[in-house]
Scaffold this active site. Sequence first.
Site, short mmCIF file in Angstrom:
data_model
loop_
_atom_site.label_atom_id
_atom_site.label_comp_id
_atom_site.label_asym_id
_atom_site.label_seq_id
_atom_site.Cartn_x
_atom_site.Cartn_y
_atom_site.Cartn_z
N HIS A 82 0.84 -1.29 0.04
CA HIS A 82 0.00 -0.11 -0.13
C HIS A 82 0.77 1.14 0.05
O HIS A 82 1.71 1.22 0.74
CB HIS A 82 -1.04 0.03 1.48
CG HIS A 82 -1.86 1.37 1.35
ND1 HIS A 82 -2.91 1.25 0.59
CD2 HIS A 82 -1.71 2.44 1.79
CE1 HIS A 82 -3.47 2.43 0.90
NE2 HIS A 82 -2.82 3.17 1.56
N ASP A 161 -14.53 4.03 7.44
CA ASP A 161 -13.40 4.76 7.10
C ASP A 161 -13.93 5.58 6.01
O ASP A 161 -13.50 6.76 5.88
CB ASP A 161 -12.35 3.85 6.66
CG ASP A 161 -11.04 4.74 6.10
OD1 ASP A 161 -10.74 5.57 6.54
OD2 ASP A 161 -10.77 4.54 4.69
N ARG A 168 -13.32 13.90 6.89
CA ARG A 168 -11.95 14.62 7.19
C ARG A 168 -11.64 15.45 6.18
O ARG A 168 -10.98 16.42 6.32
CB ARG A 168 -10.86 13.39 7.47
CG ARG A 168 -11.03 12.73 8.82
CD ARG A 168 -10.30 11.44 8.79
NE ARG A 168 -8.86 11.59 8.58
CZ ARG A 168 -8.21 10.60 7.93
NH1 ARG A 168 -8.69 9.57 7.64
NH2 ARG A 168 -6.81 10.96 7.87
N SER A 183 -7.28 4.83 9.40
CA SER A 183 -7.66 4.62 7.98
C SER A 183 -7.17 3.67 7.23
O SER A 183 -7.98 2.51 6.77
CB SER A 183 -7.80 6.20 7.38
OG SER A 183 -7.97 6.04 6.14
N LYS A 187 -8.41 -0.92 6.57
CA LYS A 187 -8.79 -1.30 4.97
C LYS A 187 -7.66 -2.52 4.75
O LYS A 187 -8.25 -3.38 4.19
CB LYS A 187 -8.84 -0.19 3.82
CG LYS A 187 -9.70 1.00 4.01
CD LYS A 187 -9.70 2.04 2.98
CE LYS A 187 -8.47 2.89 3.54
NZ LYS A 187 -8.39 4.28 3.19
#
Length: 433
Positions: A82, A161, A168, A183, A187
Amino acid sequence: MRMYDIIEKKKHGEELTRDEIFDLINSYTNGKIPDYQMSALLMAIYFKGMSDRETFELTEAMMLSGDTVDLSAFEDRSVDKHSTGGVGDKTTLVVAPLVAASGGIVAKMTGRGLGHTGGTVDKLESFPGFSSSLSPAEFVDQVKRTSIAVIGQSANLAPADKMLYALRDVTATVDSIPLISSSIMSKKLAAGTKSIVLDVKCGRGSFMKTPKEARLLAETMVKIGNAHQRRTAAVITNMDIPLGHAIGNSLEVCEAIEVLRGKGPDDLRTVALTLASIMVSFSCKISREEAEKRVSDALFCGKAFEKFCEWISAQGGDTRYAEDTSLFGAAKHIYDITAEKDGYILSCDAEKIGIAAMILGAGRTSKDAEIDHQAGIILLKKTSDFVKRGDTVARLYTNDENAVNDAKAKVISAIEFTDIEVAKPTLIHEIII
Ligand code: URA
């Protein structure tokens, strides 16, 4: 639980209990807490922070707010990568097939681009026919057959999220370490892989502007992953300047293919090899040195490119475009930005370049906006390069002629020149395992 009391508690810097955290996430996801109260709490978290325990529990509550993916068919071999988001960041396109070609098992969920940063799904959809929406069973089946699948995030993955991120985004509370780390990790944990390798971007084009902030974010996410029995590592990489030369969807796909064919820019190759070797060492349970050798062999003997084609084809994409990238075609309007005098490139602001690419049509200004896969920028020169007067520094591509003037002004403002020689920027700041 009264939401008012929770806001009051956090406003004074007190720790929230596990029950309070789970309660507030459940209540918010079920529509029982209004956005104005959640916004106040987010701002209190922004200023007062959270302890590790609170951050872990917030992550867990968000992960459990929706579906979790079952990858037990792959025992402890599945691995995901990620990136915290960057400009010109096409590493997944190189890393995923590279890892699969080296014996790793890549089961990845990924996002679309928003704002100045790109998204892997958008890049992959440059291939006619490519589908990023497989059912959970199709996803697992494809990974079993090919050792690789990359799909868009399912609608019900960490829905808390999704709601919190949208809030946000409009309340100036994105750039908070507990909020970013919970966050991202909610995931990643829900997506089910047993190992996670994070590319934490650092610099002007990313949320974390300094190596110190990036390290804190990286350490927090690694701790969260390990606390959930996922082998987790983070590589902190430069995002002061875009990665590689290409910014924009099909342009980035072409550059990723160049790297998979053993050519392409050094910075992209180095980041891809670094991430891939950690992923292979986790997935195949071998040493980093052995993994480095495997990924380098897979890249330079052509196995990674073959795996790329197999993957694109498995998800319906037309692989003739991979064999002959001229099929992607060029945008109708192409403009060069040239150097006005001899000198060195002092800086090349990734955020501004990302915004310019978005203006040209490569990115979305709102969630549902259409993108132009051919639009974007090729940076022919980057920080520390020498340029002569009249050299092309950047080439702009768009199908929307009206976008050109704004984009040009943005690119010109992004690139600074100097007469003095400039050192090459640090590419990899740190690896946290
Ligand atoms: N990416 C995410 O998924 N969440 C954040 O908060 C920031 C970047």
